[in-house]
Design an enzyme around this catalytic site. Structure first.
Site, short mmCIF file in Angstrom:
data_model
loop_
_atom_site.label_atom_id
_atom_site.label_comp_id
_atom_site.label_asym_id
_atom_site.label_seq_id
_atom_site.Cartn_x
_atom_site.Cartn_y
_atom_site.Cartn_z
N HIS A 1 2.49 -1.68 -4.56
CA HIS A 1 1.86 -1.46 -3.27
C HIS A 1 0.89 -2.59 -2.90
CE1 HIS A 1 -1.39 0.61 -5.69
NE2 HIS A 1 -2.15 -0.01 -4.80
N ASP A 9 5.77 1.79 -9.05
CA ASP A 9 4.65 1.08 -8.43
C ASP A 9 4.25 -0.15 -9.25
OD1 ASP A 9 2.82 0.47 -6.48
OD2 ASP A 9 1.31 1.91 -7.12
N SER A 69 -6.37 -2.12 -7.84
CA SER A 69 -4.95 -1.91 -8.06
C SER A 69 -4.28 -3.10 -8.73
CB SER A 69 -4.23 -1.64 -6.73
OG SER A 69 -4.46 -0.35 -6.28
#
Length: 381
Positions: A115, A145, A222
């Site tokens: 993402h 992911d 992230s």
């Protein structure tokens, strides 16, 4: 994958979404390092003094990933141009995001979250010393992911990879990343839990069991590493629960090794699927389903109920039916939907899987051969 169709139902399309921690939010083994960061000396799990030397050694291998993408939007114009069918003008808007990642090979292989780079027109990787490189996305997988980026460089510092299967709750956890663009931020906590299923944390479109940590994770973290006290990467920081404190999730590094190798080799990941929607039965769920009139009546309080079977799926071709209650897979008794997904993954693509079901009070054997998840279903998940 297990895909939730509501708060109640899970779907086994191939595998089984949470709030990501990329700051662009509107909000099998990996290649071994050729120039690894020197492995730090062993440290006690609870030795907080290990944090500073670990951050100093591994920090240079942690990178900031800046992305941009151009979004075209129609200008709100309800004048004569639109009335007469003429083209409505568009305006371009550039969206920018920041995430984290870490270098796994001295020649520039970088691991991050999918993402972080999703839809990006440009990817720029910034090292701790300020060096900047254009990044090329080698492969990206939305189901896990995870993504692999390549930069053209040599003799880069490398983050050593650990063994996530060896983790235990209470063990020291160190997160390094770029929350809100604050580069190389270090936080520490513990491994709060291991093997958190997607069903437990409400992200049914992922096919990963997560590590849980209370090390502070924020937008921009992230893709950054979660480290143990020995300075080894044990997870990839991925998500948080909005509104909660001290509840973050990371993808275990052993999963990352497998997925990243497939992305490097093939540019994509293949997942086995059988194509059913299912739910773990309880007396309350049985009552709710029967009241919803799905076309069959549920008489059992335990087991995994097949809610529907996708047309032309492996399960449909094998004769599995809506209303069947799955009791065991490959001779192993199953008690929840996640265990069935694990059995599908363990069986693999095009290998036989023996499923025992209760159908109208009678035991039935169904042989299913999982197939590769179709790309369009991968995207939809």
């Amino acid at each position: 994958m297990l895909v939730k169709t509501s708060a109640l139902f899970s779907a086994l399309l191939v595998a089984v979404n949470l709030s990501s921690c990329s700051s662009l939010q509107t909000s099998s083994n990996a290649q071994q390092p050729t120039n690894p960061v020197a492995s730090p000396a062993p440290a006690r799990r609870d030795d907080i003094s290990a944090v500073a030397p670990v951050a100093e050694r591994v920090g240079p291998a942690v990178v900031q990933i800046n992305t941009s993408r151009t979004v075209r939007e129609s200008i709100n114009d309800f004048g004569l141009e639109q009335f007469f069918g003429r083209r409505v003008p568009e305006q371009q808007q550039v969206q920018r995001g920041t995430g984290s990642g870490f270098i796994t090979t001295a020649d520039g292989q970088v691991i991050t979250n999918a993402h972080v780079v999703e839809g990006a027109d440009t990817v720029t990787v910034v090292l701790r010393n300020g060096q900047t490189y254009p990044g090329r996305v080698v492969g990206s997988d939305t189901i896990s992911d995870l993504a692999v980026i390549k930069i053209e460089a040599n003799n880069l510092p490398v983050a050593p990879l650990g063994d996530s299967d060896a983790l235990v709750p209470g063990q020291l956890a160190i997160a390094i990343g770029n929350p809100l663009g604050l580069s190389n931020t270090v936080t520490q906590g513990v491994i709060s839990a291991t093997d958190r299923s997607v069903a437990e944390i409400g992200i049914p479109d992922k096919r990963v069991n997560f590590l849980q940590t209370d090390a502070a994770i924020n937008p921009g973290n992230s893709g950054g590493p979660l480290l143990n006290a020995a300075g080894q990467v044990v997870g990839v920081n991925t998500a948080i629960i909005q509104g909660a404190q001290g509840i973050g999730f990371a993808i275990p590094i052993n999963t990352v090794k497998t997925i990243s190798q497939q992305l490097v080799t093939n540019g994509r990941v293949e997942y086995p699927y059988i194509g059913i929607q299912m739910v773990t039965l309880t007396p309350q769920i049985r009552s709710q389903i029967n009241q919803s009139n799905p076309g069959f009546q549920v008489t059992q309080d335990q087991g995994i109920l097949v809610l529907s079977v996708l047309p032309n799926s492996p399960a449909a071709r094998a004769g599995l039916r809506a209303g069947d209650v799955i009791v065991s897979v490959n001779g192993n008794r199953v008690e929840n939907a996640n265990q069935i997904q694990q059995q599908v993954d363990a069986t693999g693509i095009n290998n036989p899987m023996q499923v025992t079901v209760n159908r109208n009070g009678n035991s039935q054997q169904v042989a299913i051969r999982p197939q590769a998840l179709p790309p369009q279903q991968n995207r939809q998940s």
